[in-house]
Design a protein around this motif. Structure first.
Motif, short mmCIF file in Angstrom:
data_model
loop_
_atom_site.label_atom_id
_atom_site.label_comp_id
_atom_site.label_asym_id
_atom_site.label_seq_id
_atom_site.Cartn_x
_atom_site.Cartn_y
_atom_site.Cartn_z
N VAL A 131 0.74 -1.35 -0.04
CA VAL A 131 0.08 0.12 0.21
C VAL A 131 1.04 1.28 0.06
O VAL A 131 1.73 1.39 0.82
CB VAL A 131 -1.11 0.05 1.29
CG1 VAL A 131 -1.69 1.19 1.27
CG2 VAL A 131 -1.67 -1.05 1.38
N PRO A 132 0.88 2.35 -0.92
CA PRO A 132 1.57 3.43 -1.01
C PRO A 132 1.56 4.25 0.27
O PRO A 132 0.15 4.51 0.84
CB PRO A 132 1.16 4.12 -2.25
CG PRO A 132 -0.24 3.65 -2.84
CD PRO A 132 -0.43 2.33 -2.00
N LYS A 133 2.48 4.77 0.77
CA LYS A 133 2.34 5.49 2.10
C LYS A 133 1.96 7.04 1.80
O LYS A 133 1.17 7.54 2.61
CB LYS A 133 3.78 5.55 2.66
CG LYS A 133 3.88 6.02 4.17
CD LYS A 133 5.32 5.37 4.87
CE LYS A 133 5.24 5.53 6.28
NZ LYS A 133 5.99 4.95 7.02
N ARG A 134 2.13 7.46 0.65
CA ARG A 134 1.82 8.83 0.30
C ARG A 134 1.47 8.83 -1.01
O ARG A 134 1.52 7.86 -1.92
CB ARG A 134 3.16 9.66 0.28
CG ARG A 134 3.86 9.79 1.33
CD ARG A 134 4.03 11.25 1.95
NE ARG A 134 4.83 11.45 3.02
CZ ARG A 134 4.24 11.54 4.31
NH1 ARG A 134 3.22 11.46 4.33
NH2 ARG A 134 5.21 11.56 5.32
N LYS A 135 0.40 9.97 -1.23
CA LYS A 135 -0.15 9.96 -2.69
C LYS A 135 1.09 10.25 -3.61
O LYS A 135 1.73 11.15 -3.45
CB LYS A 135 -1.27 11.10 -2.43
CG LYS A 135 -1.86 11.49 -3.66
CD LYS A 135 -3.01 12.55 -3.70
CE LYS A 135 -3.57 13.04 -4.87
NZ LYS A 135 -4.45 14.18 -4.89
#
Length: 60
Positions: free
Chosen positions: A3-7
């Motif tokens: 899951v990406p931590k930041r956009k």
């Protein structure tokens, strides 16, 4: 699952996809025939770099 931590920013996303755009074909103006042609290709009348490449059909 990852899951990406930041956009992902717009610039980062667009720079990753910049090779997907449309390419302009390399069209040049031929001074000898007065027509446009693809660069590094022979003209419709059979010339390339001011030299005749193909034989005339009526010279057989």
């Amino acid at each position: 699952m990852a899951v990406p931590k930041r956009k992902t920013s717009k610039a980062k996303k667009r720079s990753r996809r910049n090779h997907k755009g449309l390419k302009v074909p390399p069209i040049v103006f031929d001074k000898a025939s007065g027509e446009f042609k693809l660069s590094h290709h022979i003209t419709p009348n059979g010339q390339y770099k001011d030299r005749k490449i193909t034989k005339d059909e009526d010279s057989n």
